[in-house]
Design an enzyme around this catalytic site. Structure first.
Site, PDB file in Angstrom:
ATOM      1  N   ARG A  24       0.828  -1.214   0.000  1.00 56.28           N
ATOM      2  CA  ARG A  24       0.000   0.000   0.000  1.00 56.28           C
ATOM      3  C   ARG A  24       0.861   1.263   0.000  1.00 56.28           C
ATOM      4  O   ARG A  24       0.483   2.267  -0.594  1.00 56.28           O
ATOM      5  CB  ARG A  24      -0.931   0.006   1.215  1.00 56.28           C
ATOM      6  CG  ARG A  24      -2.104  -0.907   1.003  1.00 56.28           C
ATOM      7  CD  ARG A  24      -3.062  -0.837   2.157  1.00 56.28           C
ATOM      8  NE  ARG A  24      -4.357  -1.358   1.763  1.00 56.28           N
ATOM      9  CZ  ARG A  24      -5.312  -1.637   2.612  1.00 56.28           C
ATOM     10  NH1 ARG A  24      -5.141  -1.440   3.898  1.00 56.28           N
ATOM     11  NH2 ARG A  24      -6.462  -2.108   2.196  1.00 56.28           N
ATOM     12  N   LYS A  38     -19.395 -15.892   4.089  1.00 61.35           N
ATOM     13  CA  LYS A  38     -20.861 -15.977   4.059  1.00 61.35           C
ATOM     14  C   LYS A  38     -21.476 -15.427   2.776  1.00 61.35           C
ATOM     15  O   LYS A  38     -20.925 -14.526   2.159  1.00 61.35           O
ATOM     16  CB  LYS A  38     -21.430 -15.164   5.216  1.00 61.35           C
ATOM     17  CG  LYS A  38     -21.085 -15.724   6.571  1.00 61.35           C
ATOM     18  CD  LYS A  38     -21.709 -14.842   7.618  1.00 61.35           C
ATOM     19  CE  LYS A  38     -21.496 -15.430   8.994  1.00 61.35           C
ATOM     20  NZ  LYS A  38     -21.949 -14.506  10.025  1.00 61.35           N
ATOM     21  N   GLY A  85      -8.133  -7.435   0.370  1.00 55.93           N
ATOM     22  CA  GLY A  85      -8.442  -8.171   1.593  1.00 55.93           C
ATOM     23  C   GLY A  85      -7.829  -9.553   1.618  1.00 55.93           C
ATOM     24  O   GLY A  85      -6.675  -9.749   1.228  1.00 55.93           O
ATOM     25  N   GLY A 102     -12.801  -3.948   1.120  1.00 58.00           N
ATOM     26  CA  GLY A 102     -14.158  -3.415   1.274  1.00 58.00           C
ATOM     27  C   GLY A 102     -14.541  -2.518   0.109  1.00 58.00           C
ATOM     28  O   GLY A 102     -15.649  -2.604  -0.419  1.00 58.00           O
TER      29      GLY A 102
END
Ligand code: AMP
Length: 397
Positions: free
Chosen positions: A37, A201, A354, A377
């Site tokens: 990053r 999920k 992520g 995200g």
């Protein structure tokens, strides 16, 4: 989606505030374990240096509780920036306090100032107008290069943009690259286009699945979310992760895929374990034979073979979400095998940030992927079809 670009902004010899995302992982000894990053922000910072700017850098790091906390100081980031940029980095002891205000007002062209962790200020995550105003007062121009946090309406990301007109704010090179990559991927992908979607999920990825479905030619499901689909098809999935309330939604998605002619793939075998633990007894079973009380924690070898075959002819691959509990070596094999295949593919390969970016890096394949997003995200929200709050104020009229 056309963004105000730093290239079109007159920044020559100006004081610029660059919102970066230096939220890098660190080990227990305070060493930066992955500086991707920071390196990703260098293009914008170097460009501003070449333009003779005085540069104020702002970033968050970790999750301090809205007050100064030594543990989350940006001092290690300043040291790494110094190593990479080979220029002195001045470091403020606060965000908009005495130190930051004094150093920023005295900052000369060619100098770089790093503010302390923006989340040492309570108002940062609350998008506090006073904090936005104070940060904006330090600079003539605002540049957002923090893709990883652009899905958050925070003071340094959203509120601050109100204090600059279209001639004095823009997206940095990293933010532009991320937005362009996902834009092209979703609007004009080279076909056949396959999405591999995994993770824990269905609920976390539901909107992305729905938005992606009409855009892809093939969808391959893995990870914990596969079991809600498998249960919806009538399989006994034992104690695997299932969201019973989403079974109707899972059925609807599979129905929709059929209608759209999208090839929808689910695992055919799994590594099932007796419990959720690295030392659990495990065995390879077909999805029709998961023993009662056991849980699927990774895709099995037959699924890996199937997915390889399905991906063999595609031109574009988007991957978001691990195929299993990759944090435990025993259940990382499916994700690792898919990572190798994606890396070897001649297709354009895009990895959402992520966990998926993390696992690709762990196996040392990050250089082989066409594009790895710096924001988990934020990239997920782009896949959901949203316009990010940090991007909206930077859109061309
Ligand atoms: P997400 O944040 O939704 O992308 O999910 C990532 C997490 O999903 C990782 O921490 C994995 O350990 C977890 N995961 C992947 N496969 C499974 C599985 N079969 N059962 C439980 N958790 C899983």
């Amino acid at each position: 989606m056309q963004l105000l670009s730093i290239k079109e902004c007159d920044i020559k010899s100006k004081k610029v505030f660059i919102r970066c995302d230096f939220n890098v992982p660190m080990d227990d000894y305070g060493n930066i374990t992955d500086d991707r990053r920071i390196r990703s922000a260098l293009a914008t910072i170097s460009y501003c240096l070449d333009q003779g700017c005085a540069i104020i850098l702002g970033s968050h790091f970790g999750r301090p509780k809205g007050e100064p906390d030594e543990k989350y100081s940006l001092a290690p980031i300043a040291r790494r920036l110094h190593q990479l940029l080979k220029v002195d980095i001045k470091m403020a002891h606060d965000v908009v306090g005495e130190s930051a205000m004094k150093l920023s007002s005295e900052l000369q062209p060619g100098e770089v100032l790093l503010l302390e962790n923006l989340r040492f200020e309570k108002g940062e995550t609350k998008n506090d107008p006073e904090l936005s105003r104070a940060m904006a007062s330090m600079a003539d121009v605002y540049i957002n290069d923090a893709f990883g946090v652009s899905h958050r309406a925070h003071a340094s990301v959203e509120g601050i943009t109100e204090h600059f007109d279209a001639q004095h704010k823009a997206a940095g090179f990293l933010l532009q690259k991320e937005i362009q990559f996902f834009g092209t991927l979703l609007d004009r992908p080279v076909r056949p286009f396959a999405a591999i979607v995994g993770g824990s999920k269905v609920s976390g990825k539901l909107e992305a699945l729905i938005n992606l479905l009409p855009k892809v030619d093939k969808m391959l499901i893995g990870g914990g979310m596969a079991f809600t689909f498998l249960k919806a098809l009538g399989h006994n999935v034992g104690n695997s992760l299932v969201e019973d309330d989403l079974i109707p939604e899972a059925l609807r998605i599979m129905e929709e895929a059929k209608k759209l002619g999208v090839k929808f793939y689910l695992p055919v075998d799994v590594v099932a374990a007796e419990k959720f633990a690295p030392d659990a007894m495990s065995r390879l079973v077909s999805v029709q034979e998961i023993p009662d009380g056991w849980m699927g924690l990774d895709i099995g070898p037959a699924t890996v073979r199937l997915y390889r075959q399905v991906l063999a002819d595609v031109q574009t691959i988007l991957w978001n979400g691990p195929m299993g509990v990759y944090e435990m070596d025993r259940f990382a094999r499916g994700s690792n095998k898919i990572a190798h295949f994606v890396a070897d593919s001649y297709a354009t390969t895009v990895v959402g940030g992520g966990d998926t970016a993390d696992l690709v890096q762990r196996v040392g394949l990050d250089e082989e992927i066409t594009f790895i997003s710096t924001g988990g995200g934020a990239s997920l929200e782009l896949l959901e079809g949203k316009i990010l709050p940090g991007v909206k104020p930077l859109l061309k009229a």
